[in-house]
Design an enzyme around this catalytic site. Structure first.
Site, PDB file in Angstrom:
ATOM      1  NE  ARG A  66      -1.029  -2.056   3.357  1.00 60.76           N
ATOM      2  CZ  ARG A  66      -1.884  -3.045   3.354  1.00 60.76           C
ATOM      3  NH1 ARG A  66      -3.153  -2.809   3.473  1.00 60.76           N
ATOM      4  NH2 ARG A  66      -1.480  -4.285   3.234  1.00 60.76           N
ATOM      5  CB  THR A  67       3.677   2.534   1.997  1.00 61.51           C
ATOM      6  OG1 THR A  67       2.993   2.197   3.199  1.00 61.51           O
ATOM      7  CG2 THR A  67       4.373   3.865   2.194  1.00 61.51           C
ATOM      8  CE  LYS A 114      25.233  -6.018 -11.537  1.00 62.00           C
ATOM      9  NZ  LYS A 114      25.352  -5.066 -12.648  1.00 62.00           N
ATOM     10  NE  ARG A 133       7.866   0.995   4.001  1.00 62.51           N
ATOM     11  CZ  ARG A 133       6.638   0.541   4.207  1.00 62.51           C
ATOM     12  NH1 ARG A 133       6.333  -0.709   3.951  1.00 62.51           N
ATOM     13  NH2 ARG A 133       5.706   1.358   4.670  1.00 62.51           N
ATOM     14  CG  HIS A 183       5.046   4.647   8.009  1.00 60.72           C
ATOM     15  ND1 HIS A 183       5.029   5.447   6.884  1.00 60.72           N
ATOM     16  CD2 HIS A 183       4.421   3.492   7.660  1.00 60.72           C
ATOM     17  CE1 HIS A 183       4.422   4.792   5.905  1.00 60.72           C
ATOM     18  NE2 HIS A 183       4.043   3.609   6.351  1.00 60.72           N
TER      19      HIS A 183
HETATM   20  C1  NCD Z   1       3.111  -0.418   8.131  1.00 68.18           C
HETATM   21  C2  NCD Z   1       4.611  -0.322   7.963  1.00 68.18           C
HETATM   22  O1  NCD Z   1       5.150  -0.725   6.955  1.00 68.18           O
HETATM   23  O2  NCD Z   1       5.193   0.185   8.898  1.00 68.18           O
HETATM   24  N1  NCD Z   1       2.404  -0.633   6.977  1.00 68.18           N
HETATM   25  C3  NCD Z   1       2.045   0.437   6.229  1.00 68.18           C
HETATM   26  O3  NCD Z   1       2.871   1.195   5.803  1.00 68.18           O
HETATM   27  N2  NCD Z   1       0.727   0.620   6.020  1.00 68.18           N
HETATM   28  C4  NCD Z   1       2.722  -1.340   9.195  1.00 68.18           C
HETATM   29  C5  NCD Z   1       3.193  -2.761   9.117  1.00 68.18           C
HETATM   30  O4  NCD Z   1       3.962  -3.161   8.265  1.00 68.18           O
HETATM   31  O5  NCD Z   1       2.736  -3.501   9.976  1.00 68.18           O
END
Ligand code: NCD
Length: 310
Positions: A54-55, A82, A104, A132
Site C-alpha cells: 500500500r505505501t 552487486k 523505505r 512512518h
Molecule cells: C506499516 C509499515 O510498513 O510500517 N504498513 C504500512 O505502511 N501501512 C505497518 C506494518 O507493516 O505492519
C-alpha cells in the site's frame, strides 16, 4: 519544509495545513479524471528497500495524480545485489536529475542519512522501527474526518506490537500534537523499553480500555522483526490482546476501529471485525493517496498556493 522525515518536522499549523491540502486532493481523487498538472516535469523516485504494497503504490499513485514522473527502484533487480551501498545508489539516481525521493528502509535513520546526501526532498516512508510520518498523517486525517477537526481529548488506544512499530511512534506524536489522549496496550515485551519521549500512557489490560475509547488502532505483529519471540504463541497473544468478535461487541457505541495494514487476520484482529461496520481500514488506504499528494505538493511546489488543484 524540505523533507518529511519525522512527525517532529511538523508543528500543529503544518499538520493542519497538510490535512487541509489533503481534503482538496480528496476532491481531486473523486473527479472523473483524478489528475492535476501541479507537479508536471518533477521527478519522484520511489526507493523501497523493504516489501510494501500500500505505501509504495499509494506514493506512486499520488505522484502520478500530480503529473510528476515516477522512477521506481526495485532492490531485487538493482545493483544493490552487486553490493552497491545506499550512498552510491542514491547518488547515482540523483545524478539523473530528481526532485524527491520516497524511501523505505529497514534501518532507523536511513531517511535522515539520505537527506544529508542528496539535494532532493526526502520523504520517509518507514525507517526500521523508527517512524512512518505519512501513515500518521493519514490516520489522523481519517479520525478527523469522522470526529470533526477538533479531536483534543479524544481517547485513542494503540494495541499490539508497539515496540517494533514505526506507525505507533509516528501516530502517538501526531495524535499528541492534536491533543488526543493515547494509551498503548500490549504485554511488557511489546511495549517500548521506556516511555520517555512517548507522550502517552500504557497498560497491559485491553479489557480495561474496551468500553472507554473513541478509537482502537490495532498493529500487526512484526514477524520480520522477530516479534514472535516476545510472547508464548500467537494463540495466546490473540487471547489477551486480539480484537476478537467478542471484544468488539464490548466497545462503546461509535468506537472506530483502525489498522495500518497489512493485517494478520485472526491474530490482532478478527476478520469479521476488520470487515465490519466500525472498521475504517479501507478508508485509511483511500485517504493515504490524498495525504501523499499533499506532502509531495507541499515539498515540490514550494507550497505557494495558486493552481494546486486546478
Ligand atoms: C506499516 C509499515 O510498513 O510500517 N504498513 C504500512 O505502511 N501501512 C505497518 C506494518 O507493516 O505492519
Amino acid at each position: 519544509m524540505n523533507h518529511l522525515l519525522s512527525i517532529d518536522d511538523l508543528d500543529r499549523a503544518a499538520l493542519d495545513e497538510l490535512h487541509a491540502l489533503a481534503e482538496s486532493f480528496l476532491e481531486v481523487t473523486g473527479r472523473e479524471i483524478p489528475k492535476v498538472p501541479a507537479l508536471r516535469g518533477k521527478v519522484v523516485v520511489s526507493l523501497f528497500y523493504e516489501d510494501s504494497t500500500r505505501t509504495r503504490l499509494s506514493f506512486e499513485t499520488a505522484a502520478k495524480r500530480l503529473s510528476a514522473d515516477v522512477m521506481t527502484f526495485a532492490v531485487g533487480s538493482s545493483s544493490v545485489k552487486k553490493g552497491e551501498s545506499l550512498r552510491d545508489t542514491i547518488q547515482t539516481i540523483a545524478a539523473m536529475g530528481i526532485d524527491a525521493v520516497v524511501v523505505r528502509h529497514p534501518s532507523a535513520g536511513a531517511a535522515h542519512q539520505l537527506a544529508r546526501w542528496v539535494d532532493a526532498s526526502v520523504v520517509n516512508a518507514g525507517d526500521g522501527r523508527h517512524e512512518h510520518p505519512t501513515q500518521a498523517l493519514l490516520d489522523t486525517l481519517t479520525i478527523r474526518r469522522h470526529r470533526g477537526p477538533a479531536i483534543d481529548g479524544l481517547r485513542v488506544a494503540i494495541v499490539g506490537d508497539v515496540r517494533n512499530s514505526r506507525v505507533a511512534r509516528s501516530d502517538v506524536k501526531a495524535l499528541a500534537l492534536l491533543g488526543a489522549e493515547v494509551t498503548l496496550v500490549a504485554p511488557d515485551t511489546l511495549l517500548p523499553p521506556s516511555l520517555a519521549g512517548w507522550p502517552c500512557t500504557a497498560t497491559h489490560d485491553l479489557e480495561s480500555v474496551l468500553g472507554d475509547v473513541d478509537v482502537l488502532m490495532l498493529l500487526r505483529i512484526q514477524r520480520e522483526r522477530a516479534a514472535e519471540a516476545s510472547f508464548p504463541s500467537l494463540r495466546e497473544f490473540t487471547a489477551r490482546w486480539g480484537l476478537t468478535v467478542d471484544r468488539a461487541a464490548r466497545l462503546a457505541p461509535g468506537t472506530l476501529v483502525m489498522h495500518p495494514g497489512p493485517m494478520n487476520r485472526g491474530v490482532e484482529i478478527a476478520p469479521e471485525v476488520a470487515d465490519g461496520p466500525r472498521s475504517l481500514i479501507a478508508e485509511q488506504v483511500h485517504n493515504g493517496v490524498a495525504i501523499r499528494m499533499a506532502v509531495l505538493w507541499k515539498l515540490l511546489s514550494g507550497g505557494s498556493g495558486g493552481g494546486m488543484v486546478a
